[in-house]
Design an enzyme around this catalytic site. Structure first.
Site, PDB file in Angstrom:
ATOM      1  N   LYS A 127      -6.220 -40.004  38.068  1.00  0.00           N
ATOM      2  CA  LYS A 127      -7.427 -40.131  37.499  1.00  0.00           C
ATOM      3  C   LYS A 127      -7.832 -41.199  37.615  1.00  0.00           C
ATOM      4  O   LYS A 127      -6.988 -42.188  36.939  1.00  0.00           O
ATOM      5  CB  LYS A 127      -7.434 -39.552  36.133  1.00  0.00           C
ATOM      6  CG  LYS A 127      -7.640 -38.127  35.743  1.00  0.00           C
ATOM      7  CD  LYS A 127      -9.139 -37.990  35.967  1.00  0.00           C
ATOM      8  CE  LYS A 127      -9.273 -36.412  36.133  1.00  0.00           C
ATOM      9  NZ  LYS A 127      -9.027 -35.896  37.282  1.00  0.00           N
ATOM     10  N   GLU A 138      -1.624 -35.591  45.357  1.00  0.00           N
ATOM     11  CA  GLU A 138      -1.197 -35.669  43.973  1.00  0.00           C
ATOM     12  C   GLU A 138      -0.004 -34.512  43.753  1.00  0.00           C
ATOM     13  O   GLU A 138      -0.210 -33.414  44.275  1.00  0.00           O
ATOM     14  CB  GLU A 138      -2.492 -35.040  43.044  1.00  0.00           C
ATOM     15  CG  GLU A 138      -2.093 -34.789  41.444  1.00  0.00           C
ATOM     16  CD  GLU A 138      -3.305 -34.683  40.689  1.00  0.00           C
ATOM     17  OE1 GLU A 138      -3.115 -34.847  39.574  1.00  0.00           O
ATOM     18  OE2 GLU A 138      -4.359 -34.836  41.366  1.00  0.00           O
TER      19      GLU A 138
END
Length: 327
Positions: free
Chosen positions: A142, A126
């Site tokens: 997410k 990420e």
């Protein structure tokens, strides 16, 4: 773990990999020769004892239900709940373990950090925040699902994640939070979302990733950008301040460098920072080994499913360590 709260440094030497060559900058005298002549030791695979949960499974499940009640009461919309697994008196060769982790779980925002006897072995997928000229963008993750064992099952898993209303809701709430954060340092009307609910394959997981961009105000520098955006919304929840207050209540470990960030800043003010997840932390002086994993809790969350998502995210770390989690 005892990491400093914040730290920047100017390296004596840095190596920059291009497509067909490598550049050596800073202090370069005899550096290449030292690299090429350095013997690479053969190290046996690590054997780590069973990892202990800092939060017993029953306590984690109770915390999820308590957070669902908090959501029902209007405290937060979403909260990222994390837990630590650890072992003591561990002897590891950190460099060897890092390369084993890269083989097991290659990641675009990986990093290896040594600070005295402290080591971070990071296999992060990420990006937290990157700046290129006057443009800035963030790519919150997410949404998670296991990869399939055949191409057909894998595609079915991808589609399941794509159409999972809970996962999409988690992603959208954090995208809105990131949009609000970037708006604090952006030129008015320039915040945009060029990619929403993008699906990306990793070794063990499909991840749902969105991209939020903005054009920075001309006078904004790194300190103001970090104050506006850190910590990253994907690791807190929404609204951010109340989520962090509840995290203090429900988590049994101060996160420290986990869910923090490592990265680099160029002299011209461009930068790139990751989110420290999927990472091992190790103290060579004491033998303390730790990792944390978490998941986003919404009102629709099922506590058992959230716990299993944590274990799924720990899969590569456990494989590399040759260990299991004590039930």
């Amino acid at each position: 773990m005892g990491w400093p709260q914040i730290g920047f440094f100017i390296p004596h030497t840095w190596l920059y990999w291009q497509d067909d060559h490598i550049e050596i900058h800073g202090f370069t005298t005899d550096v290449l020769n030292k690299i090429l002549t350095l013997p690479v030791p053969t190290v046996p695979a690590p054997q780590v004892p069973v990892l202990q949960p800092r939060t017993p499974r029953a306590d984690y499940l109770q915390a999820v239900e308590a957070i669902r009640t908090d959501i029902l009461n209007g405290e937060v919309y979403e909260l990222n709940l994390c837990q630590e697994f650890y072992a003591e008196n561990v002897a590891l060769e950190p460099v060897d373990v890092f390369w084993r982790l890269m083989a097991a779980s290659p990641a675009p925002f990986a990093g290896f950090v040594r600070w005295h006897d402290h080591f971070l072995l990071c296999a992060s997928p990420e990006r937290f925040l990157a700046r290129a000229g006057s443009s800035i963008h963030s790519q919150p993750i997410k949404g998670t699902i296991r990869r399939g064992t055949t191409p057909e099952i894998d595609e079915q898993q991808r589609l399941t994640l794509l159409h999972d209303e809970k996962e999409r809701a988690e992603n959208l709430m954090i995208v809105d939070l990131v949009r609000n954060d970037l708006a604090r340092v952006a030129q008015t009307g320039t915040v945009r979302v060029p990619e929403l609910f993008g699906l990306y394959p990793f070794r063990h997981l499909w991840q749902m990733i969105s991209t939020v961009e903005a054009d920075l105000r001309p006078d904004v520098q790194l300190p103001e950008i970090l104050r506006a955006t850190f910590p990253m919304g994907s690791m807190t929840g929404a609204p951010k301040i109340r989520a962090m207050q509840l995290i203090e209540r429900y988590e049994h470990t101060r996160r420290g460098l986990y869910s923090g960030s490592i990265g680099y800043l160029w002299p011209g003010s461009d930068f790139d920072f990751n989110v420290v997840i999927r990472s091992l932390q190790y103290r060579q002086d004491s033998g303390y080994l730790s990792f944390e994993v978490g998941s986003a809790i919404t009102y629709d969350s099922d506590a058992e499913r959230e716990y299993e998502e944590c274990l799924l995210k720990a899969k590569a770390l456990l494989e590399v360590l040759g260990s299991v989690i004590k039930e």
